[in-house]
Design a protein around this motif. Structure first.
Motif, PDB file in Angstrom:
ATOM      1  N   ILE A  95       0.833  -1.199   0.000  1.00  0.00           N
ATOM      2  CA  ILE A  95       0.000   0.000   0.000  1.00  0.00           C
ATOM      3  C   ILE A  95       0.869   1.251   0.000  1.00  0.00           C
ATOM      4  CG2 ILE A  95      -1.546   1.371   1.461  1.00  0.00           C
ATOM      5  CD1 ILE A  95      -2.997  -1.160   2.192  1.00  0.00           C
ATOM      6  N   SER A  96       1.923   1.258   0.791  1.00  0.00           N
ATOM      7  CA  SER A  96       2.789   2.434   0.898  1.00  0.00           C
ATOM      8  C   SER A  96       3.478   2.757  -0.422  1.00  0.00           C
ATOM      9  CB  SER A  96       3.839   2.223   1.999  1.00  0.00           C
ATOM     10  OG  SER A  96       3.217   2.061   3.259  1.00  0.00           O
ATOM     11  N   ILE A  97       3.846   1.738  -1.187  1.00  0.00           N
ATOM     12  CA  ILE A  97       4.476   1.972  -2.485  1.00  0.00           C
ATOM     13  C   ILE A  97       3.463   2.557  -3.464  1.00  0.00           C
ATOM     14  CG2 ILE A  97       5.529   0.855  -4.501  1.00  0.00           C
ATOM     15  CD1 ILE A  97       6.871  -1.105  -2.558  1.00  0.00           C
ATOM     16  N   VAL A  98       2.262   1.981  -3.508  1.00  0.00           N
ATOM     17  CA  VAL A  98       1.237   2.491  -4.426  1.00  0.00           C
ATOM     18  C   VAL A  98       0.906   3.950  -4.095  1.00  0.00           C
ATOM     19  CG1 VAL A  98      -1.129   2.205  -5.249  1.00  0.00           C
ATOM     20  CG2 VAL A  98       0.266   0.187  -4.798  1.00  0.00           C
ATOM     21  N   CYS A  99       0.894   4.269  -2.811  1.00  0.00           N
ATOM     22  CA  CYS A  99       0.547   5.637  -2.379  1.00  0.00           C
ATOM     23  C   CYS A  99       1.729   6.602  -2.429  1.00  0.00           C
ATOM     24  CB  CYS A  99      -0.027   5.597  -0.963  1.00  0.00           C
ATOM     25  SG  CYS A  99      -1.627   4.765  -0.850  1.00  0.00           S
ATOM     26  N   GLY A 100       2.903   6.135  -2.834  1.00  0.00           N
ATOM     27  CA  GLY A 100       4.045   7.036  -2.987  1.00  0.00           C
ATOM     28  C   GLY A 100       4.792   7.340  -1.713  1.00  0.00           C
ATOM     29  N   ILE A 101       4.549   6.575  -0.656  1.00  0.00           N
ATOM     30  CA  ILE A 101       5.221   6.817   0.627  1.00  0.00           C
ATOM     31  C   ILE A 101       6.557   6.093   0.679  1.00  0.00           C
ATOM     32  CG2 ILE A 101       5.020   6.507   3.137  1.00  0.00           C
ATOM     33  CD1 ILE A 101       1.959   6.600   2.721  1.00  0.00           C
ATOM     34  N   VAL A 102       6.621   4.930   0.052  1.00  0.00           N
ATOM     35  CA  VAL A 102       7.834   4.106   0.003  1.00  0.00           C
ATOM     36  C   VAL A 102       8.172   3.860  -1.464  1.00  0.00           C
ATOM     37  CG1 VAL A 102       8.797   1.824   0.539  1.00  0.00           C
ATOM     38  CG2 VAL A 102       7.366   3.000   2.230  1.00  0.00           C
ATOM     39  N   ASN A 103       9.467   3.820  -1.780  1.00  0.00           N
ATOM     40  CA  ASN A 103       9.893   3.528  -3.154  1.00  0.00           C
ATOM     41  C   ASN A 103      10.092   2.029  -3.340  1.00  0.00           C
ATOM     42  OD1 ASN A 103      10.004   6.261  -3.951  1.00  0.00           O
ATOM     43  ND2 ASN A 103      12.051   6.477  -3.054  1.00  0.00           N
ATOM     44  N   GLY A 104       9.580   1.495  -4.440  1.00  0.00           N
ATOM     45  CA  GLY A 104       9.820   0.104  -4.761  1.00  0.00           C
ATOM     46  C   GLY A 104      11.235  -0.095  -5.270  1.00  0.00           C
ATOM     47  N   SER A 105      11.740  -1.328  -5.172  1.00  0.00           N
ATOM     48  CA  SER A 105      13.083  -1.638  -5.674  1.00  0.00           C
ATOM     49  C   SER A 105      13.057  -1.930  -7.168  1.00  0.00           C
ATOM     50  CB  SER A 105      13.661  -2.839  -4.916  1.00  0.00           C
ATOM     51  OG  SER A 105      13.734  -2.579  -3.529  1.00  0.00           O
ATOM     52  N   GLU A 106      11.988  -2.562  -7.631  1.00  0.00           N
ATOM     53  CA  GLU A 106      11.813  -2.818  -9.059  1.00  0.00           C
ATOM     54  C   GLU A 106      10.327  -3.027  -9.335  1.00  0.00           C
ATOM     55  OE1 GLU A 106      13.045  -6.722 -10.578  1.00  0.00           O
ATOM     56  OE2 GLU A 106      13.711  -7.211  -8.537  1.00  0.00           O
ATOM     57  N   GLY A 107       9.968  -2.916 -10.614  1.00  0.00           N
ATOM     58  CA  GLY A 107       8.581  -3.069 -11.010  1.00  0.00           C
ATOM     59  C   GLY A 107       7.916  -1.715 -11.228  1.00  0.00           C
ATOM     60  N   THR A 108       6.669  -1.746 -11.659  1.00  0.00           N
ATOM     61  CA  THR A 108       5.927  -0.516 -11.941  1.00  0.00           C
ATOM     62  C   THR A 108       4.545  -0.569 -11.308  1.00  0.00           C
ATOM     63  OG1 THR A 108       4.976  -1.388 -14.000  1.00  0.00           O
ATOM     64  CG2 THR A 108       7.084  -0.201 -14.165  1.00  0.00           C
ATOM     65  N   VAL A 109       4.003   0.615 -11.040  1.00  0.00           N
ATOM     66  CA  VAL A 109       2.633   0.762 -10.545  1.00  0.00           C
ATOM     67  C   VAL A 109       1.986   1.919 -11.285  1.00  0.00           C
ATOM     68  CG1 VAL A 109       1.142   1.213  -8.557  1.00  0.00           C
ATOM     69  CG2 VAL A 109       3.276  -0.049  -8.232  1.00  0.00           C
ATOM     70  N   THR A 110       0.777   1.705 -11.797  1.00  0.00           N
ATOM     71  CA  THR A 110       0.020   2.800 -12.408  1.00  0.00           C
ATOM     72  C   THR A 110      -1.336   2.899 -11.725  1.00  0.00           C
ATOM     73  OG1 THR A 110      -0.881   1.352 -14.138  1.00  0.00           O
ATOM     74  CG2 THR A 110       1.141   2.570 -14.656  1.00  0.00           C
ATOM     75  N   VAL A 111      -1.829   4.128 -11.629  1.00  0.00           N
ATOM     76  CA  VAL A 111      -3.159   4.407 -11.081  1.00  0.00           C
ATOM     77  C   VAL A 111      -3.944   5.142 -12.151  1.00  0.00           C
ATOM     78  CG1 VAL A 111      -4.476   5.512  -9.233  1.00  0.00           C
ATOM     79  CG2 VAL A 111      -2.208   4.554  -8.753  1.00  0.00           C
ATOM     80  N   ASP A 112      -4.954   4.487 -12.672  1.00  0.00           N
ATOM     81  CA  ASP A 112      -5.758   5.019 -13.779  1.00  0.00           C
ATOM     82  C   ASP A 112      -4.862   5.464 -14.937  1.00  0.00           C
ATOM     83  OD1 ASP A 112      -8.191   5.435 -14.945  1.00  0.00           O
ATOM     84  OD2 ASP A 112      -8.540   7.400 -14.053  1.00  0.00           O
ATOM     85  N   GLY A 113      -3.827   4.665 -15.196  1.00  0.00           N
ATOM     86  CA  GLY A 113      -2.918   4.938 -16.306  1.00  0.00           C
ATOM     87  C   GLY A 113      -1.752   5.841 -15.974  1.00  0.00           C
ATOM     88  N   HIS A 114      -1.721   6.428 -14.791  1.00  0.00           N
ATOM     89  CA  HIS A 114      -0.642   7.345 -14.390  1.00  0.00           C
ATOM     90  C   HIS A 114       0.424   6.589 -13.598  1.00  0.00           C
ATOM     91  CE1 HIS A 114      -2.999  10.847 -15.630  1.00  0.00           C
ATOM     92  NE2 HIS A 114      -4.032  10.320 -14.981  1.00  0.00           N
ATOM     93  N   ASP A 115       1.656   6.596 -14.091  1.00  0.00           N
ATOM     94  CA  ASP A 115       2.763   5.948 -13.396  1.00  0.00           C
ATOM     95  C   ASP A 115       3.043   6.701 -12.092  1.00  0.00           C
ATOM     96  OD1 ASP A 115       5.820   5.668 -12.776  1.00  0.00           O
ATOM     97  OD2 ASP A 115       5.352   3.989 -14.094  1.00  0.00           O
ATOM     98  N   ILE A 116       3.176   5.958 -10.985  1.00  0.00           N
ATOM     99  CA  ILE A 116       3.326   6.617  -9.687  1.00  0.00           C
ATOM    100  C   ILE A 116       4.678   7.299  -9.515  1.00  0.00           C
ATOM    101  CG2 ILE A 116       1.697   5.085  -8.526  1.00  0.00           C
ATOM    102  CD1 ILE A 116       4.216   3.712  -7.266  1.00  0.00           C
ATOM    103  N   VAL A 117       5.637   6.995 -10.389  1.00  0.00           N
ATOM    104  CA  VAL A 117       6.948   7.662 -10.325  1.00  0.00           C
ATOM    105  C   VAL A 117       7.027   8.792 -11.349  1.00  0.00           C
ATOM    106  CG1 VAL A 117       9.446   7.371 -10.580  1.00  0.00           C
ATOM    107  CG2 VAL A 117       8.072   5.569  -9.471  1.00  0.00           C
TER     108      VAL A 117
END
Length: 318
Positions: A58-80
């Motif tokens: 949850i913290s990675i999706v919400c931008g609180i913690v950075n992931g080490s690898e992989g991608t997450v998008t919310v409604d098409g918007h990349d969280i990074v």
């Protein structure tokens, strides 16, 4: 679960997680190549024991913690790459009670809305506070509120900017029954308005009542994602318990091939079978008991709960 395509997601997915891993400097791997899609407008429950990786995900999706690898998008918007747009779509109710103790309820909720660049909308904020039974407390300093009321403030803050995705991380931990009831009523109203809800909870009966789909995470790995009703049918068990007229010393030889268990005192015979199996086995069992001269005075049937299934899944992956 098959891996998701690296560039596309299902048309109805509002959150898409692909190959997400998180390894801390200590070497601890909190997440291991998690693939997950959350459908638009659903209530998704993420279950797992303490330390399984729920809050990290949850913290990675919400931008609180950075992931080490992989991608997450919310409604098409990349969280990074498109952080502002992605974060603006998300509301988060954290597990820990962290609020501006010296601010009033109204001021902190108004400030939360402004943080996302939303124009002032007192009518909308009033609606939220009334739904959460906070309106009478709007001028009170947060430090004067009870723990349950502070939890309500966190929910109001998360909803202040009108998110389309709401994360609830253990939202009812340590709260009273009234607040829990109010919260779940609000969750239903939000879902009806099109908001997607992702929750983690230790109260598995809540997930059983509320969720459309269930995800189980253990030791950083997503064990399964399944429609709730499909999961209950696929992994659930049914039991028929027979209270015998006279106790038995052992299961009769004529029933040795049946999945039967005799209680320690010999007074109860239990037949266990798959929830999705054919119930005709019960009739055959009763006929065999009658043929063997075994009478019973009462019978009781039961099914696995989601908690039973969750415990068995976690133990099998331990």
């Amino acid at each position: 679960m098959p891996p998701l395509d690296a560039t596309t997601s299902a048309p109805d997915a509002i959150v898409a997680v692909r190959g997400l891993s998180k390894t801390y400097k200590s070497g601890f791997q909190a997440l291991k190549r998690v693939d997950l899609e959350i459908k638009r407008g659903e209530i998704f429950a993420l279950l797992g024991p303490n330390g399984a990786g729920k809050t990290t995900l949850i913290s990675i999706v919400c931008g609180i913690v950075n992931g080490s690898e992989g991608t997450v998008t919310v409604d098409g918007h990349d969280i990074v790459r498109d952080y502002r747009a992605a974060r603006g779509l998300i509301g988060l109710v954290p597990q820990e009670l962290s609020t501006d103790a010296f601010e009033s309820v109204w001021a902190t909720v108004k400030f939360s809305r402004g943080l996302f660049g939303k124009a002032p909308d007192p009518a909308y904020l009033e609606k939220i506070l009334r739904e959460l039974s906070l309106w009478e407390k709007k001028d009170s300093k947060i430090m004067t509120l009870s723990g349950g009321m502070k939890r309500r403030v966190l929910i109001a803050k998360a909803l202040a900017h009108e998110p389309r995705v709401l994360f609830l991380d253990e939202p009812t931990a340590g709260v009273d029954v009234e607040l829990r009831h109010d919260m779940w009523q609000m969750v239903h109203r939000l879902r009806e308005s099109g908001v997607t809800i992702i929750l983690t909870t230790h109260y598995i009966e809540e997930a059983e009542q509320m969720a459309d789909r269930i995800g189980v995470i253990n030791r950083g790995e997503l064990v399964l994602v399944e429609e709730k009703h499909t999961l209950m049918q696929k992994l659930g068990k049914k039991q028929l318990s027979l209270q015998l007229q006279a106790p038995l010393q052992a299961v009769p030889e004529g029933l040795a091939d049946w999945p039967l268990e005799l209680s320690a005192d010999g007074s109860c015979l239990t037949y266990t079978f798959d929830a999705q199996g054919d119930d005709t086995g019960i009739a055959e069992l009763l006929r065999k008991l009658n043929a063997l001269g075994i009478d019973f005075k009462d019978l009781h049937s039961s099914e696995s709960s989601l908690e039973d299934i969750f415990v068995s899944l976690v133990r099998s992956r331990a």
